[in-house]
Design an enzyme around this catalytic site. Structure first.
Site, PDB file in Angstrom:
ATOM      1  CG  PHE A 424     -29.120  -6.796   7.078  1.00  0.00           C
ATOM      2  CD1 PHE A 424     -28.841  -6.281   5.834  1.00  0.00           C
ATOM      3  CD2 PHE A 424     -29.768  -5.982   7.984  1.00  0.00           C
ATOM      4  CE1 PHE A 424     -29.201  -4.985   5.488  1.00  0.00           C
ATOM      5  CE2 PHE A 424     -30.140  -4.682   7.656  1.00  0.00           C
ATOM      6  CZ  PHE A 424     -29.855  -4.190   6.400  1.00  0.00           C
ATOM      7  CD  GLU A 425     -23.990  -7.286   9.535  1.00  0.00           C
ATOM      8  OE1 GLU A 425     -23.514  -8.012  10.413  1.00  0.00           O
ATOM      9  OE2 GLU A 425     -24.257  -6.093   9.724  1.00  0.00           O
ATOM     10  N   GLY A 426     -25.093 -12.121   5.769  1.00  0.00           N
ATOM     11  CA  GLY A 426     -25.082 -13.573   5.652  1.00  0.00           C
ATOM     12  C   GLY A 426     -26.465 -14.136   5.873  1.00  0.00           C
TER      13      GLY A 426
END
Length: 648
Positions: A424-426
């Site tokens: 998630f998110e990177g």
């Protein structure tokens, strides 16, 4: 069938240039983590530990009490896991509670919580149901509220934030089927239609909240034309707009209640007034939003660590083997110690980073990224250790345990649910590169032109002069420091408590050693440094451990002076630092003693088919189909599976 939108053809260098242009270029405020990577241990930036104003703490605690009651009486995590859906009445209850507007200012109808208390709320609700934690986090950390708060016009804030605070769920749409961490290849198009509209066409993948969202933040590419700068641009889009179809609700190994899907845009008209910022600023908006938005993930990792510790304590005290509780067998006890010490450190990292974000006196882009990276990795390790402590019961589902008369402990579920946080998110790999880029920013500013093949000899000469002056001042400071003085940081060795001052001296020495190692690597590899991802990853991991050690010590001292658990906090900080130092020493060794070159050789062999003989003797249960889905608009539209939340 309509022809697919062509993917922009970009080289590796062009892709890097797009990512570089989206970075925040300047450092207008101090950064503890940035200084740490430069070999400067700025303890004064984090100690004494910053504290929230009393009124913020009171407001936060009052909401947490209401949220806890809601979690205990209205949320059935087992039902959400079983039905793979958050019930409408739960979502409506969260709306009534104000949970959609935790981070939104009170003047727009939100609760106006600080980052610290927003994170505490996410940890609490995420422990009841990780799917609900993800829904609230995606809505407020990266959905419509956050980019509008930073980049929106007053008109946009007035129009959308009251809806986001109370009634409307939002989603963030960036990823595409063939575009992940390389946004230069984004194909979603936003074509200007007159002066007051854009027309959006394309497909977005993994749209968290996209299945139930009312409002969307969409990143799309505006073509360059007369009067239009073009580039990746951000828009607020009504999810009910004509031409938007949720073509699939995705299912995952964990977070089974997550409303995540595939969203198609076909000739969707969006008012120009809904554009966030200027054309071409979309990627910068996305990355800036994530700077603090990433803190929501370690918040839920902290919550997971607390739960793992609770279950490990209760189970290992009740379960006996060979005449005593399993906790007192060293092999199990070491796991419990790791979970306890690491949970303490993760909460220290999270609270420190969050309070720094609230004060806004420091640039926390690296701190937030380190918190996300370290929290997601360590939480997975803690959950894995819990499953091991529970043995066969850890592998068994909660439903199965209950069916045969035992406590329904969802240990295997938390392991599955936490796994996504490393993506998630990177992803961890991307976070390593992102943090490494920020960590070497000072070097690239003064010496980057020396290793840039496109720069002229004149540019290189000027860079050489700048670099000479910078390194003449900087390098001598890496030789000695307070970490070599036995009485440094003496306030962290109060009477009757473990000695944390020695750990802080280790951090100071470690920071200088890390900076020297980075400088040596840049001198050795120069322009090839960016390809040394194994080395860069270890540099970042060392920095993360040093940051966690610092935060743990500072939190322990805070608790010693303000609460009743100071002695215990010092014990946990001491154990964590000792465990962390072992990991750091191993990482330093692996900077120069590793199999990176051999690994590259093996990878080439794997991709060229050299080792296909090793794959013989098995069958592949995978289904048929392309590796990446075709986004061409089908002749027969797919059914819209968007879920509308029914009001109670």
């Amino acid at each position: 069938m309509t022809a697919p939108t062509p993917k922009p053809s970009v080289s590796e260098r062009e892709a890097r240039q797009v990512a570089e242009a989206a970075r925040e270029q300047d450092w207008r405020k101090p950064s503890f983590a940035k200084e740490l990577f430069l070999g400067r241990f700025r303890l004064d930036l984090i100690h004494p530990h910053p504290m929230p104003p009393d009124e913020d703490a009171q407001r936060g605690e009052e909401f947490l009490a209401k949220l806890r009651d809601f979690c205990e009486t209205k949320i059935d995590g087992a039902r959400i896991e079983r039905e793979a859906k958050i019930p409408d009445e739960v979502i409506n209850g969260l709306k009534e509670l104000g949970a959609l507007g935790m981070k939104i200012d009170t003047k727009y109808g939100g609760l106006g919580l600080t980052q610290v208390y927003y994170n505490k709320a996410l940890a609490l609700v995420g422990s009841a149901s990780p799917a609900i934690g993800a829904l609230l986090s995606a809505h407020q950390s990266i959905g419509v509220p956050q980019p509008l708060k930073i980049f929106g016009t007053q008109e946009q804030k007035d129009a959308f934030l009251p809806r986001c605070a109370r009634t409307d769920i939002t989603a963030f749409l960036l990823t595409e089927p063939d575009v992940g961490s390389d946004p230069a290849r984004m194909a979603m198009a936003a074509v200007p239609d007159g002066e007051d509209h854009y027309v959006l066409d394309g497909v977005k993948l993994w749209t968290t909240n996209g299945v139930v969202a009312d409002l969307l933040v969409v990143m799309a590419r505006v073509p360059k034309s007369e009067g239009h700068k073009g580039g990746i641009t951000a828009f607020v889009v009504e999810a009910s707009s004509e031409g938007i179809t949720v073509e699939n609700r995705n299912a995952f190994m964990g977070l089974r209640g997550l409303e995540n899907g595939v969203t198609r845009f076909h000739r969707v008209r969006v008012p120009a007034a809904n554009r966030i910022g200027p054309e071409g600023a979309g990627l910068k908006i996305a990355l800036t939003t994530l700077n603090t938005g990433r803190l929501s993930l370690p918040a839920m990792c902290v919550g997971a660590g607390k739960w793992c510790l609770k279950i490990a304590r209760e189970w290992s005290g009740a379960r006996e083997q060979w005449g005593k509780p399993v906790a007192y067998h060293e092999a199990v006890g070491q796991k419990i110690s790791f979970i306890a010490a690491t949970t303490f450190a993760l909460e220290a990292v999270l609270d420190l980073s969050s309070q720094m974000a609230d004060e806004d006196r420091n640039d926390i882009r690296i701190e937030a990224a380190l918190a996300k990276l370290y929290g997601s990795e360590m939480a997975c390790l803690m959950a894995d250790e819990l499953v091991q402590i529970r043995g066969g019961r850890g592998f068994e589902t909660a439903e199965s345990l209950a069916a045969r008369g035992e406590r329904a402990v969802p240990a295997e579920q938390i392991l599955r649910d936490l796994r996504i946080n490393r993506i998630f998110e990177g992803s961890t790999e991307i976070m390593h590169l992102l943090i490494a880029r920020e960590a070497v920013d000072a070097h690239l500013k003064v010496a980057g032109d020396l290793i840039d093949p496109d720069k002229t000899l004149s540019d290189k000469a000027k860079a050489g002069a700048r670099a000479g002056g910078f390194y003449a001042r900087w390098l001598p400071k890496l030789v000695t420091g307070p970490g070599q003085l036995p009485r440094s940081y003496a306030e962290f060795h109060p009477d009757g408590h473990p000695d944390l001052s020695g750990h802080l001296r280790y951090v100071e020495r470690g920071a200088r050693k890390l900076a020297r190692s980075t400088f040596y690597a840049m001198s050795r590899w120069q322009g090839k440094m960016e390809t040394k991802q194994g080395f860069l990853g270890r540099v970042v991991d060392i920095g993360a451990e040093l940051f966690a050690m610092s935060a743990a010590c500072v939190r322990a001292e805070l608790l010693r002076t303000t609460e009743a658990h100071g002695r215990e906090a010092y014990q946990l900080a001491d154990v964590f630092c000792r465990q962390s130092r072992i990991r750091i020493d191993a990482l330093f060794d692996r900077l120069w003693t590793n199999t990176d070159e051999l690994d590259r050789t093996v990878v080439k062999g794997v991709l060229s088919g050299t080792y296909t003989w090793l794959e013989e003797g098995v069958v592949d249960p995978s289904g048929e189909g392309p590796w990446i889905a075709d986004t061409t608009l089908p002749k027969k539209p797919r059914p819209d599976v968007r879920r509308v939340i029914k009001e109670g």
